[in-house]
Design a protein around this motif. Structure first.
Motif, PDB file in Angstrom:
ATOM      1  N   TYR A 204     -17.072  -1.154   9.359  1.00  0.00           N
ATOM      2  CA  TYR A 204     -15.906  -2.295   9.484  1.00  0.00           C
ATOM      3  C   TYR A 204     -16.040  -3.026   8.098  1.00  0.00           C
ATOM      4  N   THR A 205     -17.307  -3.106   7.420  1.00  0.00           N
ATOM      5  CA  THR A 205     -17.411  -3.730   6.404  1.00  0.00           C
ATOM      6  C   THR A 205     -17.683  -3.191   5.162  1.00  0.00           C
ATOM      7  N   GLY A 206     -17.431  -3.737   3.965  1.00  0.00           N
ATOM      8  CA  GLY A 206     -18.083  -3.029   2.883  1.00  0.00           C
ATOM      9  C   GLY A 206     -16.723  -2.631   1.834  1.00  0.00           C
ATOM     10  N   GLY A 207     -16.907  -1.677   0.933  1.00  0.00           N
ATOM     11  CA  GLY A 207     -15.709  -1.608   0.069  1.00  0.00           C
ATOM     12  C   GLY A 207     -16.497  -0.887  -1.323  1.00  0.00           C
ATOM     13  N   THR A 208     -15.661  -1.111  -2.623  1.00  0.00           N
ATOM     14  CA  THR A 208     -16.236  -0.617  -3.851  1.00  0.00           C
ATOM     15  C   THR A 208     -16.428  -1.684  -4.539  1.00  0.00           C
ATOM     16  N   ARG A 209     -17.583  -1.491  -5.417  1.00  0.00           N
ATOM     17  CA  ARG A 209     -18.157  -2.416  -6.183  1.00  0.00           C
ATOM     18  C   ARG A 209     -18.563  -1.716  -7.755  1.00  0.00           C
ATOM     19  N   THR A 210     -18.784  -2.630  -8.844  1.00  0.00           N
ATOM     20  CA  THR A 210     -19.179  -2.452 -10.014  1.00  0.00           C
ATOM     21  C   THR A 210     -20.721  -2.296  -9.898  1.00  0.00           C
ATOM     22  N   PRO A 211     -21.243  -1.713 -11.005  1.00  0.00           N
ATOM     23  CA  PRO A 211     -22.922  -1.852 -10.839  1.00  0.00           C
ATOM     24  C   PRO A 211     -23.654  -3.278 -10.882  1.00  0.00           C
TER      25      PRO A 211
ATOM     26  N   SER B 164     -23.547  -4.751   4.699  1.00  0.00           N
ATOM     27  CA  SER B 164     -22.069  -3.894   5.106  1.00  0.00           C
ATOM     28  C   SER B 164     -22.497  -2.813   5.472  1.00  0.00           C
ATOM     29  N   ASP B 165     -21.421  -2.170   6.209  1.00  0.00           N
ATOM     30  CA  ASP B 165     -21.582  -0.849   6.843  1.00  0.00           C
ATOM     31  C   ASP B 165     -21.368   0.218   5.924  1.00  0.00           C
ATOM     32  N   PHE B 166     -20.555   0.214   4.771  1.00  0.00           N
ATOM     33  CA  PHE B 166     -20.560   1.318   3.942  1.00  0.00           C
ATOM     34  C   PHE B 166     -19.917   0.762   2.556  1.00  0.00           C
ATOM     35  N   GLU B 167     -20.719   1.071   1.500  1.00  0.00           N
ATOM     36  CA  GLU B 167     -20.323   0.874   0.121  1.00  0.00           C
ATOM     37  C   GLU B 167     -20.252   1.877  -0.982  1.00  0.00           C
ATOM     38  N   LEU B 168     -19.706   1.794  -1.921  1.00  0.00           N
ATOM     39  CA  LEU B 168     -19.468   2.747  -3.011  1.00  0.00           C
ATOM     40  C   LEU B 168     -19.511   1.961  -4.415  1.00  0.00           C
ATOM     41  N   THR B 169     -20.431   2.234  -5.243  1.00  0.00           N
ATOM     42  CA  THR B 169     -20.484   1.350  -6.349  1.00  0.00           C
ATOM     43  C   THR B 169     -20.117   2.694  -7.499  1.00  0.00           C
ATOM     44  N   TRP B 170     -19.121   2.285  -8.372  1.00  0.00           N
ATOM     45  CA  TRP B 170     -18.592   3.208  -9.472  1.00  0.00           C
ATOM     46  C   TRP B 170     -19.192   2.754 -10.711  1.00  0.00           C
ATOM     47  N   GLY B 171     -19.920   3.575 -11.404  1.00  0.00           N
ATOM     48  CA  GLY B 171     -20.426   3.170 -13.037  1.00  0.00           C
ATOM     49  C   GLY B 171     -19.598   4.150 -13.874  1.00  0.00           C
TER      50      GLY B 171
END
Length: 392
Positions: free
Chosen positions: A71-78, A194-201
């Protein structure tokens, strides 16, 4: 006499196919070359289409109970700033299910538990499939383990499928995607917000999936040629991600070195001309292995299993049912595989120092519902109707 099938491969797709065929009254035998079934060591995110497919197979309730809704989370930077937030509640309202995170071993256990005892034979390598006339086939095993003759053979033997190679010798087969993945489940619970995260470098992605017991699956995907190995993969990752935002270092700190899996990512970049050859039908990665950038690989295999059972249900025309399966599944899986490849190129694989900031800016400026609409393009799938099964 009832219809019979041999499923080659006891992964998620193969077991789902066996469950689906069993539910329409077929007698099914599953063979797998590994001595012991153990699809453990990592987790999986199931989008709504995968969850609905599991509902159609009768194990959806068990998956929801064993899994954790994202339900919570998203995409982040390093550095930790957000590029896009995920609204799992809005997604659930749109398609009837949030994305569900679950250990692969739990999903594997639920599917195998839905099969009659002694359905799965381990330590059996399939050497060949020999046609017996136009409507039967014999599975040749190595070492020989008794005659396995059936009305249908389901090739669910993964991306390196020997049956696919035998059936389509002119096909180029799987190719390296340009990325490699290291992943594991933490040994102990980790405090997560959060439940789920992606981080893109730049040319790298780190993500996590939270589980109900407080542990988490993490994965690190990096641009790399095939065959690159590390003497101590976990130590290499701890150095690589030491300055990334929390909880990345904490997830790696909570992991045992022996639990880390490392695989190059391959895909069937050239679609097959057919998913059917005589009485052999291909399913899952054997038919359409794709990159993991949309989290749709297992979901598409589950869809395959449900559609195959639905098309065979209640008909004596097996060949016609297989033709309908091919007509229905090949265009969809080809489109999803193409979208996954494109998502990888604009996400994890993107490394140009000028283009990465531009992509990040565009993501931050995107409307709040854009990420949901992107997910819905593939997750908004409804299982085909089948006859009610006994006890339902």
């Amino acid at each position: 006499m009832g219809r019979t099938a041999v499923v080659v491969g006891a992964g998620i797709g193969g077991l789902a196919a066996a469950v689906g065929l069993g539910r329409i009254g077929w007698e099914v035998t599953v063979v797998d070359r590994t001595p012991v079934l153990a699809d453990a060591g990592a987790g999986i995110s199931l989008a709504a289409n995968g969850v609905h497919a599991l509902d159609a197979l009768g194990v959806g309730a068990g998956v929801r109970a064993a899994g954790r809704g994202q339900y919570t989370g998203g995409t982040r930077t390093p550095g930790g700033s957000w590029l896009a937030r995920m609204d799992g509640a809005a997604l659930e309202r749109a398609v009837g299910s949030p994305i569900v995170g679950i250990p692969r071993s739990a999903l594997h256990g639920l599917l195998s538990g839905a099969l009659p005892p002694d359905t799965v034979r381990t330590g059996v390598t399939v050497a060949a499939v020999t046609p017996l006339g136009r409507d039967r086939a014999r599975v040749e095993t190595d070492p020989p383990s008794g005659a396995l003759e059936a009305d249908l053979v389901v090739a669910a033997d993964g991306i390196g499928s020997r049956l696919r190679t035998a059936l389509f010798p002119g096909h180029p087969g799987p190719v390296h995607s340009g990325s490699t993945v290291l992943r594991a489940i933490t040994e102990r619970p980790v405090h997560l917000l959060s439940d789920f995260e992606l981080t893109w470098g730049r040319g790298v992605e780190f993500g996590h999936i939270a589980f109900t017991d407080g542990r988490a699956e993490w994965h690190a995907v990096l641009n790399a040629p095939a065959g690159v190995l590390h003497e101590d993969p976990l130590a290499a990752l701890r150095r690589r991600f030491a300055r990334w935002h929390s909880p990345v270092p904490e997830l790696l700190a909570a992991t045992r070195a022996e639990d880390v899996l490392h695989h190059d990512i391959a895909e069937l970049a050239t679609p097959l001309p057919s998913f059917v050859a005589g009485r052999v039908v291909l399913l899952g990665d054997a038919a359409h292995a794709m990159t993991p950038n949309l989290g749709q690989g297992a979901c598409q295999a589950l869809e395959d299993a449900v559609v195959l059972a639905a098309r065979l249900d209640g008909t004596a025309d097996i060949d016609g049912a297989l033709a309908r399966y091919d007509t229905e599944r090949r265009p969809r899986t080809t489109a999803v595989a193409r979208a996954a490849r494109r998502a990888g190129r604009m996400g994890q694989q993107l490394s140009h120092p000028l283009v990465v900031p531009l992509r990040n800016t565009l993501l931050r400026l995107a409307p709040s519902g854009a990420s949901i609409r992107a997910i819905l393009r593939h997750a908004a799938w409804t299982p085909p109707l089948t006859r009610p099964f006994a006890g339902e």
